[in-house]
Design a protein around this motif. Structure first.
Motif, short mmCIF file in Angstrom:
data_model
loop_
_atom_site.label_atom_id
_atom_site.label_comp_id
_atom_site.label_asym_id
_atom_site.label_seq_id
_atom_site.Cartn_x
_atom_site.Cartn_y
_atom_site.Cartn_z
N GLY A 124 22.44 -47.63 -41.34
CA GLY A 124 21.33 -47.24 -42.21
C GLY A 124 21.84 -46.79 -43.56
N GLY A 125 20.92 -46.23 -44.34
CA GLY A 125 21.24 -45.86 -45.71
C GLY A 125 22.33 -44.80 -45.82
N THR A 126 22.33 -43.86 -44.89
CA THR A 126 23.32 -42.79 -44.98
C THR A 126 24.73 -43.35 -44.80
N MET A 127 24.89 -44.16 -43.78
CA MET A 127 26.22 -44.73 -43.51
C MET A 127 26.63 -45.68 -44.64
N THR A 200 13.20 -43.34 -55.30
CA THR A 200 13.56 -42.09 -54.63
C THR A 200 12.67 -41.88 -53.41
N THR A 201 13.21 -41.13 -52.46
CA THR A 201 12.53 -40.98 -51.18
C THR A 201 11.20 -40.24 -51.31
N GLY A 202 11.18 -39.19 -52.13
CA GLY A 202 9.97 -38.38 -52.24
C GLY A 202 8.88 -39.03 -53.06
N VAL A 225 24.34 -47.74 -56.86
CA VAL A 225 22.87 -47.63 -56.78
C VAL A 225 22.43 -47.44 -55.34
N ASP A 226 21.69 -46.37 -55.13
CA ASP A 226 21.05 -46.16 -53.83
C ASP A 226 19.66 -46.79 -53.91
N ALA A 227 19.58 -48.00 -53.38
CA ALA A 227 18.29 -48.71 -53.35
C ALA A 227 17.89 -48.89 -51.89
N ILE A 258 21.11 -51.07 -49.64
CA ILE A 258 19.73 -51.46 -49.39
C ILE A 258 19.52 -51.40 -47.87
N ASP A 259 18.36 -50.92 -47.46
CA ASP A 259 18.10 -50.77 -46.03
C ASP A 259 17.11 -51.82 -45.53
N PRO A 260 17.60 -52.85 -44.85
CA PRO A 260 16.64 -53.77 -44.23
C PRO A 260 15.72 -53.07 -43.23
N HIS A 261 16.12 -51.90 -42.71
CA HIS A 261 15.20 -51.23 -41.77
C HIS A 261 14.12 -50.41 -42.48
N LYS A 262 14.09 -50.48 -43.81
CA LYS A 262 12.96 -49.86 -44.51
C LYS A 262 11.99 -50.99 -44.92
C1 LIG Z 1 16.78 -43.53 -51.24
C2 LIG Z 1 17.28 -43.28 -49.86
N1 LIG Z 1 18.60 -43.21 -49.63
C3 LIG Z 1 19.11 -42.98 -48.40
C4 LIG Z 1 18.28 -42.78 -47.32
C5 LIG Z 1 18.86 -42.53 -45.96
O1 LIG Z 1 18.70 -43.68 -45.19
P1 LIG Z 1 18.79 -43.65 -43.59
O2 LIG Z 1 17.68 -42.78 -43.12
O3 LIG Z 1 18.63 -45.08 -43.21
O4 LIG Z 1 20.13 -43.10 -43.23
C6 LIG Z 1 16.89 -42.83 -47.51
C7 LIG Z 1 15.97 -42.59 -46.38
O5 LIG Z 1 14.78 -42.47 -46.53
C8 LIG Z 1 16.38 -43.09 -48.80
O6 LIG Z 1 15.06 -43.15 -49.03
#
Ligand SMILES: Cc1ncc(COP(=O)(O)O)c(C=O)c1O
Length: 455
Positions: A124-127, A200-202, A225-227, A258-262
């Motif tokens: 996921g995005g964190t990893m 952004t997440t929020g 870039v965190d997309a 980029i997160d395919p799971h989003k």
């Molecule tokens: C911009 C962004 N970066 C990182 C993450 C973390 O991703 P994950 O929950 O897949 O680890 C998120 C999760 O919502 C996110 O919105």
């Protein structure tokens, strides 16, 4: 999707499974049955019962957090490949699914305009961000990592794990990294990497990537870039001018997540990290005396931090790309357009209704609003009450704590102290949301009136 369609889709697994078994027919029959096989139906029924205790994430009336159902083809392909249970660490464990991962990841790189790249899937995005920042830290040892205060909370924590000094950069009232603050930090020196967030997440805000690239370039800093959430929106034809300009410059960054799971229609966990320069592969170099024997080709474990990884994630993503390629102008891109339209339309309806205060118009598919109360405290209490009342009507929203300074800038008439203001938040990330906007707005109105009457 209606329940009949859903049942028909489940039936597709049987014939596909028969086809899969044909590939292994030459093997001598193995007559063993898994222990407890006779009790599987009973246990499965129990599982189904337990899973009743969930919000209806796949239904359009789930309009809360960043949760999107996987496409049926992704679920089916994942389930089908589980008979193999491939491990995409080494080709030894994933002869079919490792090349499928490379192809699917190349599709994502092509989406960013990268003819060559290094990248892979992860949980996921964190990893994925952890890997990108690990590489960034190795390339800029001892230097500072900057990310907006609105960036995902994991960046600060990842930098702790990696031992990289981290500094947050203040954000403006629209949730974008402040360029003057970024410039001041870059001028102070010792910055190795700037993290820009596209989505952004929020708030779904988009950092101004063209300017960030220019500033970082002037000071020799890398740009990551965190997309994770927003990455696919570059395919949309409905982005505003500033967001368009940011997505168009993804071609020039050093790494992207980029997160395919989003937004990519995949089951959890499926994130992806991509580097523009394949030469960073040298940083991953390691030897494993137990693996890498069946082929001289690159094994994905040689370019990823994790060892074992689910090949089924790659199979599911590959299948989804076959059905809905992530390209401009296709069906997949049209779905993203509909999400943007849904968010803009709901924002418009709420902004025109004097029962609410709305945050600035959504840039992507996340919108924020609050009931029209006199002060911050009452706004927070009423938002929570609307959230609860909506849930009783099967409409599931989310809440967001907006810092006092930002709420003050948005809504000068609102009396606010120092405490954040709890607002309502909705992520309209299903294309079907567009058809449901009016109904969602009506339910929000009913929930509002109910909460007001009860106060
Ligand atoms: C911009 C962004 N970066 C990182 C993450 C973390 O991703 P994950 O929950 O897949 O680890 C998120 C999760 O919502 C996110 O919105």
């Amino acid at each position: 999707m209606n329940r009949r369609d859903e049942r028909e889709i489940q039936q597709l697994l049987g014939p596909a499974f028969e086809r899969l078994l044909e590939g292994f027919e030459q093997l001598p029959a193995d007559e063993t049955t898994p222990p407890g096989s006779a009790r599987i139906p009973a246990v499965l029924a129990e599982v189904a019962e337990r899973l009743h205790d969930n919000y209806p994430y796949a239904h359009p009336l789930y309009a809360g957090q960043m949760l999107k159902p996987p496409h049926p083809v992704a679920r089916l392909a994942y389930a089908l490949s589980m008979w193999i249970n491939p491990n995409n660490h080494a080709l030894d464990g994933s002869r079919a699914s490792s090349p499928m991962e490379r192809e699917a990841v190349a599709d994502l790189a092509a989406m960013f305009g990268w003819p060559q790249h290094l990248g892979h899937l992860c949980s996921g995005g964190t990893m994925a961000n952890l890997e990108a920042l690990w590489v960034a830290g190795r390339l800029r040892p001892g230097k500072i990592l900057l990310a907006s205060e609105d960036a995902h909370y994991t960046h600060g924590r990842i930098s702790e794990v990696l031992g990289i000094p981290f500094e947050p950069v203040p954000a403006d009232d629209l949730g974008r990294m402040r360029l003057d603050a970024l410039e001041a930090k870059l001028e102070a020196g010792h910055v190795g990497t700037v993290v820009a967030t596209l989505g952004t997440t929020g708030y779904g805000s988009v950092d101004r990537l063209p300017q960030i690239l220019e500033l970082a370039g002037r000071h020799g800093a890398r740009v990551h870039v965190d997309a994770a959430y927003g990455g696919y929106f570059g395919l949309s034809s409905r982005l505003g001018e500033e967001a368009r300009a940011a997505f168009d410059r993804l071609t020039d960054v050093d790494s992207v997540v980029i997160d395919p799971h989003k937004h990519g229609l995949q089951p959890y966990g499926c994130g992806c990290v991509l580097f523009r320069d394949p030469a960073v592969g040298r940083i991953y170099r390691h030897d494993s005396p137990y693996t890498y024997f069946t082929s001289d080709d690159l094994h994905l474990g040689e370019i990823s931090l994790e060892c074992s990884r689910p090949g089924s994630s790659a199979v599911a993503l590959w299948a989804t790309h076959r059905l809905l390629p992530p390209t401009h102008g296709g069906e997949f891109a049209a779905g993203l357009d509909r999400c943007l339209q849904a968010a803009a339309r709901l924002h418009g309806i709420l902004a025109a209704d004097d029962r609410y205060r709305t945050a600035p118009a959504p840039v992507l598919d996340i919108l924020i609003w609050a009931p029209h109360c006199n002060d911050g405290e009452r706004t927070s209490i009423r938002s929570q009450a609307i959230f609860d009342a909506a849930a009783r009507k099967d409409l599931h929203l989310a809440l967001l704590k907006v810092p006092a300074a930002r709420a003050r800038a948005w809504w000068p008439g609102l009396e606010i102290g120092d405490a954040p203001v709890t607002c309502l938040r909705s992520v309209l990330m299903k294309p079907e949301h567009l058809d449901w906007v009016d109904r969602i707005a009506a339910l929000i109105g009913e929930a509002h009136d109910e909460a007001e009457a009860a106060s």
